[in-house]
Write a protein that holds these residues in place. Sequence first.
Motif, short mmCIF file in Angstrom:
data_model
loop_
_atom_site.label_atom_id
_atom_site.label_comp_id
_atom_site.label_asym_id
_atom_site.label_seq_id
_atom_site.Cartn_x
_atom_site.Cartn_y
_atom_site.Cartn_z
N GLY A 271 27.36 -36.54 -5.32
CA GLY A 271 28.21 -36.70 -6.59
C GLY A 271 27.69 -37.83 -7.72
N VAL A 272 26.61 -38.49 -7.25
CA VAL A 272 26.01 -39.43 -7.94
C VAL A 272 24.66 -39.09 -8.58
N GLY A 273 24.49 -39.23 -9.98
CA GLY A 273 23.16 -38.90 -10.72
C GLY A 273 22.82 -37.50 -10.46
N PRO A 274 21.53 -36.99 -11.00
CA PRO A 274 21.24 -35.71 -10.96
C PRO A 274 21.12 -34.93 -9.65
N ALA A 275 21.19 -33.71 -9.33
CA ALA A 275 20.80 -33.20 -8.17
C ALA A 275 19.41 -33.00 -7.89
N ILE A 276 18.76 -33.35 -6.78
CA ILE A 276 17.39 -33.24 -6.63
C ILE A 276 16.90 -31.91 -6.09
N LEU A 277 17.84 -31.46 -5.11
CA LEU A 277 17.39 -30.00 -4.71
C LEU A 277 18.09 -29.09 -5.41
N PRO A 278 17.39 -27.77 -5.93
CA PRO A 278 18.03 -26.78 -6.98
C PRO A 278 19.35 -26.25 -6.08
N SER A 279 20.22 -25.80 -6.70
CA SER A 279 21.35 -25.19 -6.19
C SER A 279 21.32 -23.77 -5.60
N ASP A 280 20.55 -23.16 -6.59
CA ASP A 280 19.90 -21.52 -6.02
C ASP A 280 19.10 -21.54 -4.64
N PRO A 281 19.78 -20.77 -3.65
CA PRO A 281 19.00 -20.81 -2.39
C PRO A 281 17.55 -20.35 -2.56
N TYR A 282 17.18 -19.37 -3.22
CA TYR A 282 15.88 -18.99 -3.56
C TYR A 282 14.91 -20.12 -4.04
N GLU A 283 15.34 -20.72 -5.36
CA GLU A 283 14.65 -21.58 -6.09
C GLU A 283 14.70 -22.93 -5.06
N ARG A 284 15.49 -23.23 -4.20
CA ARG A 284 15.53 -24.40 -3.24
C ARG A 284 14.40 -24.19 -2.19
N ALA A 285 14.32 -22.66 -1.85
CA ALA A 285 13.31 -22.40 -0.96
C ALA A 285 11.80 -22.52 -1.30
N ILE A 286 11.53 -22.08 -2.56
CA ILE A 286 10.49 -22.16 -3.53
C ILE A 286 9.83 -23.73 -3.53
N ALA A 287 10.82 -24.54 -4.05
CA ALA A 287 10.49 -26.10 -4.05
C ALA A 287 9.95 -26.56 -2.98
N ARG A 288 10.84 -26.13 -1.93
CA ARG A 288 10.34 -26.69 -0.20
C ARG A 288 8.97 -26.22 -0.02
N PHE A 289 8.71 -24.73 -0.20
CA PHE A 289 7.47 -24.17 0.01
C PHE A 289 6.35 -24.84 -0.62
N TRP A 290 6.49 -25.20 -1.81
CA TRP A 290 5.34 -25.93 -2.51
C TRP A 290 5.15 -27.33 -2.11
#
Length: 442
Positions: free
Chosen positions: A84-103
Amino acid sequence: MAVSGDEVKLLGTWASPYAIRVKIALGLKGVSYEYLEQQLRENKSELLLKSNPVYKKVPVLIHKDQPICESAIIVQYIDEVWAGVGPAILPSDPYERAIARFWAVYIDDKWFPATIKIIKVKDEKEKAEAIEQSFAGLSLLEEAYKKSFKGKPFFGGDNIGYLDIAFGSFLGWVRAIEKISDIKLIDEAKFPLLAKWAERFGSVTTVKENIRRLTRWLSIIRSHSKFVARLHIVVYSTIAFVRKLFPYNMAVSGDEVKLLGTWASPYAIRDSRGELRVSEQQLREIRVSSSSNQTLCTRSLAGVGLHPSLGSIRTCHRALLAVYIDDKWFSATIKIIKKAEAIEQSFAGLSLLEEAYKKTSKEALLRGDNIGYLDIAFGSFLGWVKAIEKISDIKLIDEAKFPLLAKWAVHFCSVATAKEHIPKTDKVVEYYSKVLKALWNA
């Protein structure tokens, strides 16, 4: 909401890009903390050894007297605990989150190890090869930015996100390598999108504060070449896409979800379940999950529900143990086939896991009453463990030495979906004898 430094401590070294990741994440969330600089080459502090007895390295975040280790795990933990503090670091969308983790995994496991070689190797030919490998990785990242993030200031969108932190934490080292080697890596002519991204990323206040001046990077690299030579990267990704979209009790048609793997791969075994159709692609180091024409590639486990929120300290411990199993224990264990001294290393790893089980898991399985993330991470190797035992005529998960793990292995293998996908011992032995042995001895 800032949190007092008494509640949050960070163990790190000023030159560590992994510690910088944590500092940036804490800065984005506005969390105050006490920073404790560590000595890594000699005289490691008792606090570091106590907080990270498995890897004995930084960074370690201590929150409410509970240690969390591994930079990728720590950043995700920060994002969830201070959601609840500051911007979210991980994407909320599951696929976008997976892509970020992959790279992020690609950057840690492939790109940066190739890039750091530019200043480690002495031979000009090796240096040229390292530069070429680094450029190849940057080309992939440029293309990924173009496909998925073009038009956005950051990989995370309008704000710095997980992939920005994972990649951007290396920019101090990149600039130092460029100056030492008289080359330009993130060149605007070659990689215009990455060059503009790097400029934007470097201008953010919390980044400026934590990526040190170039002169200091040059000083540490030149005066501590042994430190650079021994730099190692162990970062784990957790892809939370497949299980979130498809709960455990929901059957999915083979047309909707496909899994590419090899029957002998413990990493493919982790995702083989239900109606998933497996195709054999011999001797390829890839495991791909495809859903709704979206493709995920990683060696790590996909699992929400199996892998609860990282806001739990206990879950972070399990995530760290899963990293340890992949990066340390199984790497040592598979060497038993090649050399006898690896047996001792494997037993040492099993001792750590037995102790971890004793401390954190009193239930039938490592997660509790049902199979969870760590059960799958460890259990996917049981087919190979049994094969190694047969090939080498030893007992690894011995009930006399490791009673808790031995009982756990029996429980795990009795579960229908595990029983179905763990390869038969004789088949793995035959595969080793006819295929792998010749390759490894070549």
